[in-house]
Design a protein around this motif. Structure first.
Motif, short mmCIF file in Angstrom:
data_model
loop_
_atom_site.label_atom_id
_atom_site.label_comp_id
_atom_site.label_asym_id
_atom_site.label_seq_id
_atom_site.Cartn_x
_atom_site.Cartn_y
_atom_site.Cartn_z
N GLY A 161 0.76 -1.25 -0.08
CA GLY A 161 -0.36 -0.14 -0.07
C GLY A 161 0.59 1.22 -0.23
O GLY A 161 0.46 2.38 -0.26
N CYS A 162 1.79 1.35 0.79
CA CYS A 162 2.90 2.28 0.81
C CYS A 162 4.04 2.70 -0.31
O CYS A 162 3.71 4.01 -0.70
N ALA A 163 4.20 1.14 -0.68
CA ALA A 163 4.58 1.46 -2.22
C ALA A 163 3.77 1.97 -3.42
O ALA A 163 4.46 2.89 -4.53
N LEU A 164 2.96 1.44 -3.22
CA LEU A 164 1.59 2.51 -3.92
C LEU A 164 1.44 3.54 -4.73
O LEU A 164 1.15 4.35 -5.05
N MET A 165 1.00 4.36 -2.34
CA MET A 165 1.17 5.61 -2.60
C MET A 165 2.13 6.61 -3.10
O MET A 165 1.93 6.96 -3.60
N LEU A 166 3.75 5.89 -3.16
CA LEU A 166 4.55 6.28 -3.80
C LEU A 166 4.79 6.58 -4.83
O LEU A 166 5.13 7.44 -5.54
N THR A 167 4.81 5.47 -5.50
CA THR A 167 4.31 5.32 -7.49
C THR A 167 2.79 6.03 -7.57
O THR A 167 3.25 7.04 -8.67
N LYS A 168 2.63 5.29 -7.34
CA LYS A 168 0.87 6.26 -8.02
C LYS A 168 0.35 6.84 -7.98
O LYS A 168 -0.34 7.90 -9.00
N THR A 169 0.72 8.08 -6.80
CA THR A 169 -0.03 8.87 -6.46
C THR A 169 0.77 10.26 -6.17
O THR A 169 0.69 11.07 -6.85
N PHE A 170 1.77 9.47 -5.85
CA PHE A 170 3.06 10.76 -5.44
C PHE A 170 4.05 10.94 -7.38
O PHE A 170 4.38 12.41 -6.63
N GLY A 171 4.12 10.28 -7.78
CA GLY A 171 4.56 10.01 -9.11
C GLY A 171 5.96 9.34 -8.78
O GLY A 171 6.59 9.76 -10.05
N ARG A 176 12.03 3.34 -8.53
CA ARG A 176 13.05 4.12 -7.27
C ARG A 176 13.06 3.92 -5.80
O ARG A 176 13.33 4.73 -4.71
N VAL A 177 12.06 2.80 -6.28
CA VAL A 177 11.74 2.13 -4.48
C VAL A 177 11.90 0.78 -4.85
O VAL A 177 11.38 -0.04 -5.83
N LEU A 178 12.33 0.07 -3.46
CA LEU A 178 12.65 -1.30 -3.20
C LEU A 178 11.76 -2.06 -2.47
O LEU A 178 12.39 -1.71 -1.24
N LEU A 179 10.98 -2.93 -2.35
CA LEU A 179 10.69 -4.11 -1.43
C LEU A 179 11.28 -5.16 -0.69
O LEU A 179 11.91 -5.62 -2.09
N ILE A 180 11.28 -4.66 0.09
CA ILE A 180 12.62 -6.49 0.34
C ILE A 180 11.68 -7.19 1.41
O ILE A 180 10.92 -6.90 2.35
N GLU A 181 11.06 -8.61 1.14
CA GLU A 181 10.69 -9.37 1.48
C GLU A 181 11.01 -10.99 1.87
O GLU A 181 11.78 -11.69 0.71
N ASP A 243 -1.11 -8.70 -5.06
CA ASP A 243 0.15 -10.22 -6.15
C ASP A 243 -0.43 -9.05 -7.45
O ASP A 243 0.57 -8.74 -7.95
N ASP A 244 -1.82 -8.85 -7.17
CA ASP A 244 -2.39 -8.23 -8.39
C ASP A 244 -1.75 -6.57 -8.11
O ASP A 244 -1.79 -5.98 -9.34
N LEU A 245 -2.30 -6.48 -6.70
CA LEU A 245 -1.86 -4.64 -7.59
C LEU A 245 -0.87 -4.35 -7.96
O LEU A 245 -0.62 -3.05 -8.30
N CYS A 246 -0.02 -5.06 -7.63
CA CYS A 246 1.84 -5.35 -7.58
C CYS A 246 1.98 -4.84 -9.63
O CYS A 246 3.05 -4.07 -9.36
N GLY A 247 0.84 -5.22 -10.15
CA GLY A 247 1.61 -5.35 -11.61
C GLY A 247 0.84 -4.18 -12.10
O GLY A 247 1.06 -3.42 -13.47
N ILE A 248 0.41 -3.28 -11.38
CA ILE A 248 -0.55 -1.63 -11.43
C ILE A 248 0.35 -0.85 -12.53
O ILE A 248 0.48 -0.42 -13.36
N VAL A 249 1.94 -0.83 -11.26
CA VAL A 249 2.96 0.23 -11.32
C VAL A 249 4.24 0.06 -11.05
O VAL A 249 5.26 -0.16 -11.44
N GLN A 250 4.10 -1.58 -12.21
CA GLN A 250 4.98 -3.12 -12.29
C GLN A 250 6.39 -2.71 -10.90
O GLN A 250 6.86 -2.50 -11.19
N LEU A 251 5.27 -2.79 -10.15
CA LEU A 251 6.09 -2.72 -8.24
C LEU A 251 6.54 -4.62 -8.44
O LEU A 251 7.65 -4.87 -7.66
N LYS A 252 5.96 -5.65 -9.38
CA LYS A 252 6.53 -6.82 -8.91
C LYS A 252 8.11 -6.80 -9.65
O LYS A 252 8.13 -7.89 -8.55
#
Length: 616
Positions: A161-171, A176-181, A243-252
Motif C-alpha cells: 500500500g505504501c509503495a503504491l502511494m509513493l509511485t501511483k499517487t505521488f509519482g 526508485r523504490v525497492l520492497l524487501i520481503e 500480488d495483483d496490485l503490484c502489477g499496476i505500476v510494475q512493482l512486481k
C-alpha cells in the motif's frame, strides 16, 4: 563550473566573543527549555512562554551550526566533482540542502544560508539525472546496484500500500523504490494463516456511492470484494489481491524475495546502508548491503509471535496460533486455548466446527466487552460465529472462562499437560444499558469467586497471546519505545552534547519543533495500555530515534489510538509518502489534495476515537 559561492571561503561573520560564549548560550538555552516545560506542566503558561522565548534566543547560533554542517558535507564532494568528474551522491546533496534550509528557518536573517539554498537548487537543476539502476530493466536488484530512494521492508498490506502511494499517487518512479520481503513472495504472511482464518472486517465494493471504499483495500480504486468476490477473504485470497496490485505500476519487478533485513544503519552522508541476507530457491545464501535515502518499516506482526517465557511460564510447551496450518488437522479432540481476544475466539470457533472441544482461558471476557472503537471489542463477524457455536444444541460447545490469568503450563506426570490459572478480580460491568446485544451462553461463562483451577489437556495448549511484532523483534535499534528511558535519562554519562541534541531535534522540521516535543512528552506520559512499549513516532510517522526511518502498518500508535486495522493504517500512507517526497525535493501539493479526496491523508487525529483503556 562550481558556483563561486561554493568555492569562496566561509566569511568569519561570527565574532570571537560570540564564539567564546557559544557553549554558555547552549547551556543556558537548555536550562530555559527544561524550566519552560516544568512551568507548562504546572499550568503556569505565561512564565512558560517567557522561559521558552529565552531558550529560542540561541536559534541563530544553531543556524550557524546547521549551515556549517551543510557546507562541510557539500564542499569536499563538489571539489571532487570538479577534479575527477562524476556526480556527488544524491543523498549527500539532499542532506546538505536540508541543513541549509534548516539554517534559514532557524535564522531568516542569515543571508549566507539563503545563498547556499539558491546555489544548491541551481546546481541540482543543472546536473544530469542519475540513470535508473540496472534492476529497472527487469533484473532483481542486489548489492551496490540497488541504490534507490526508498527501501520498504515488507511486501504485505502495509508495504504494498505504501509503495503504491509513493509511485501511483505521488509519482515516484517505481525504479526508485525497492520492497524487501523475507518470504517467498508478495503477501507471504497471509498465505501462512490457518486455512480456516478469514478477515474479520468485511469487504464490500461501495466505491462510487460513498466517500469511503472497501475496508480491506490498501489502494483507492481497488476492492478485494470486487477482485475476489469474497466478503471475508482468506489469507491466500488476500495475498493474491496484493500480488495483483503490484502489477499496476510494475512493482512486481521491485520486490526482492527471500531477503531478510539484518541491520539498518545511517551513514555519514545521510543515506542508509541496509544489510540483508538473500536466500535462493536452492537454499544458497549471500549477504549484501543495499543503499537507500529513506527506509519504511512495514514488516508487520504475524511472523513475530509472542510465545516466549514472558508470555506465560511453560510457553515453550505450547503451540502459537500463528503456527497452525489448519485447525481441523490438529491432533486430538480437545484443546485448551490461552487468550480470548480475536485470535483466541477464532481458534475456539474453528476447533468447535472441526468437532474438537475448546476451553478458552481469557484474562478479559472480551465477548462481553462493548466499546465505540472496533479495535478493542470483538468484531461482529467474530461474535456472530461465537454465538453460533455456543448456542444450545451445538456440540461440542466451547467453554469460555474469564477473567483468568494463566500462571504456568507444565508436563503432567500421567502424560499431557497441566495448565494452572488464577481467577482475577471482577472488572467493572460493561456499559450495555442501551445495547440490543444478546448475552453469550456457554457451559462455563465468566465466573467469579471460584478457587484457582488446574486444567489437564492431552494436547499442547494453544497460545493466542498476540504478537511481539517486527518492530520490537527486528527493528528495536531504529525506534524509541514508550515507557523506556531515553539514553540520557538512563545514564547521564551517555548524554549527547546539547548542540547535537538540539540539532537532532530540529533537523526534521524546525517549524514543528514545539509540536513534536509535546508529542514525545505526551507519549511518555501515556505509556500505558496499548501505548505501552509502542514505537515513538513524529506526527509524520517517522522514528524519533533515527530520522529518515518511517513506520507503516498495524504497529503504528499515537497515544491511545491504535492503527491495527487496514482501513486505519492505510490512511497514514499519504502522510509518510508526503514526508518522503518533500525530502526528495518533489512538489507534493497536488498529490496531497488527491489523497484527501480519497480519505487517505489522516493528519487530524482528533476525529478518531480511541478506547484501548477499556480492554487493555
Amino acid at each position: 563550473a562550481v558556483p563561486s559561492t561554493f568555492t569562496t571561503a566561509t566569511k568569519a561573520r561570527m565574532a570571537k566573543k560570540r564564539r567564546g560564549t557559544g557553549d554558555q548560550q547552549l547551556a543556558s538555552a537548555e536550562e530555559h527549555a527544561v524550566k519552560s516545560e516544568s512551568l507548562f506542566e504546572a499550568k503556569q503558561y505565561a512564565d512558560a512562554a517567557l522561559e521558552a522565548e529565552k531558550a529560542l534566543q540561541c536559534l541563530p547560533l544553531m543556524a550557524r551550526s546547521s549551515l556549517t554542517r551543510g557546507r562541510a558535507l557539500l564542499y569536499p564532494a563538489l571539489s571532487k566533482m570538479v577534479q575527477e568528474g562524476g556526480l556527488p551522491p544524491a543523498g549527500l546533496l539532499e542532506e546538505a540542502g536540508r541543513h541549509f534550509t534548516l539554517a534559514v528557518r532557524l535564522d531568516p536573517e542569515c543571508e549566507e544560508a539563503k545563498g547556499e539554498v539558491d546555489s544548491l537548487q541551481k546546481l541540482l537543476s543543472d546536473l544530469p539525472q542519475d540513470p535508473a539502476p540496472a534492476s529497472a530493466a527487469g533484473k532483481e536488484p542486489s548489492g551496490a546496484a540497488a541504490a534507490v530512494d526508498v527501501i520498504i521492508v515488507g511486501a504485505g498490506a502495509a508495504g504494498v500500500g505504501c509503495a503504491l502511494m509513493l509511485t501511483k499517487t505521488f509519482g515516484l518512479d517505481a525504479s526508485r523504490v525497492l520492497l524487501i520481503e523475507r518470504g517467498e513472495g508478495v503477501g507471504d504472511t497471509f498465505r501462512r494463516w490457518p486455512a480456516e482464518m478469514r478477515f474479520i472486517s468485511p469487504s464490500f465494493n461501495n466505491q462510487g456511492w460513498t466517500n469511503s471504499f472497501d475496508l480491506n483495500s490498501v489502494a483507492h480504486g481497488s476492492s478485494p470484494a470486487y477482485e475476489l468476490h469474497a466478503q471475508h477473504p482468506s489469507g491466500s485470497q488476500y495475498a493474491d489481491y496484493l500480488d495483483d496490485l503490484c502489477g499496476i505500476v510494475q512493482l512486481k519487478k521491485r520486490v526482492k524475495r527471500r531477503c531478510e533485513v539484518l541491520r539498518v544503519e545511517k551513514g555519514p552522508d545521510g543515506a542508509f546502508d541496509v544489510r540483508v541476507r538473500s536466500r535462493k530457491a536452492d537454499g544458497a545464501e549471500r549477504e549484501d548491503t543495499l543503499r537507500s535515502r529513506y527506509v519504511v518499516w512495514a514488516a508487520g506482526e504475524f511472523q513475530y509471535p509472542r510465545e516466549g517465557g514472558d508470555c506465560v511460564g511453560g510457553a515453550e510447551l505450547c503451540l502459537h496460533n500463528s503456527r497452525v496450518s489448519s485447525w481441523a488437522s490438529l491432533d486430538g479432540d480437545e484443546r485448551v486455548v490461552i487468550g480470548g481476544y480475536e485470535s483466541g475466539v477464532d481458534a475456539a470457533v474453528n476447533l468447535a466446527k472441526a468437532g474438537k472441544q475448546a476451553t478458552v482461558l481469557a484474562s478479559t471476557g472480551t465477548w462481553d466487552v462493548q466499546t465505540t472503537d472496533p479495535s478493542t471489542e470483538l468484531a461482529p463477524y467474530t461474535a456472530e460465529r461465537l454465538r453460533e457455536v455456543t448456542a444450545t444444541g451445538f456440540s461440542p460447545r466451547p467453554k469460555l472462562m474469564a477473567p483468568l490469568r494463566v500462571v504456568s503450563v507444565e508436563r503432567a506426570s500421567e502424560g499431557g499437560f497441566n495448565v494452572a490459572a488464577e481467577w482475577q478480580a471482577a472488572p467493572p460491568p460493561p456499559p450495555m444499558s442501551r445495547s440490543m446485544r444478546k448475552p453469550f451462553t456457554s457451559p462455563v461463562h465468566s465466573t467469579l469467586g471460584r478457587e484457582d483451577v488446574v486444567l489437564h489437556t492431552a494436547q499442547p495448549p494453544v497460545l493466542c497471546t498476540g504478537f511481539e511484532g517486527s518492530v520490537a523483534s527486528a527493528a528495536r535499534h531504529l525506534f524509541k519505545f514508550a515507557g523506556e528511558a531515553a539514553p540520557d535519562e538512563a545514564d547521564p554519562s551517555s548524554a549527547s552534547p546539547p548542540a547535537k541534541d538540539l540539532l537532532e531535534q530540529l533537523a526534521r522540521d524546525a517549524d514543528d519543533v514545539a509540536k513534536q516535543s509535546a508529542e514525545k512528552h505526551a507519549a511518555r506520559e501515556r505509556a500505558t495500555g496499548c501505548a505501552a512499549g509502542a514505537p515513538l513516532l513524529t506526527s509524520e510517522d517517522e522514528s524519533t530515534k533515527v530520522p529518515g526511518v518511517f513506520l507503516v502498518g498495524p504497529s503504528v500508535r499515537h497515544g491511545k489510538l491504535s492503527f491495527c486495522f487496514i482501513y486505519k493504517f492505510r490512511q497514514r500512507f499519504g502522510i509518510v509518502a508526503n514526508a518522503i517526497c518533500r525530502g526528495l525535493g518533489r512538489d507534493t501539493k497536488s498529490a496531497v489534495e488527491a489523497c484527501r479526496k480519497m480519505d487517505m491523508f489522516l493528519d487530524d487525529l482528533s476525529c478518531c476515537v480511541g478506547t484501548c483503556g477499556e480492554t487493555c
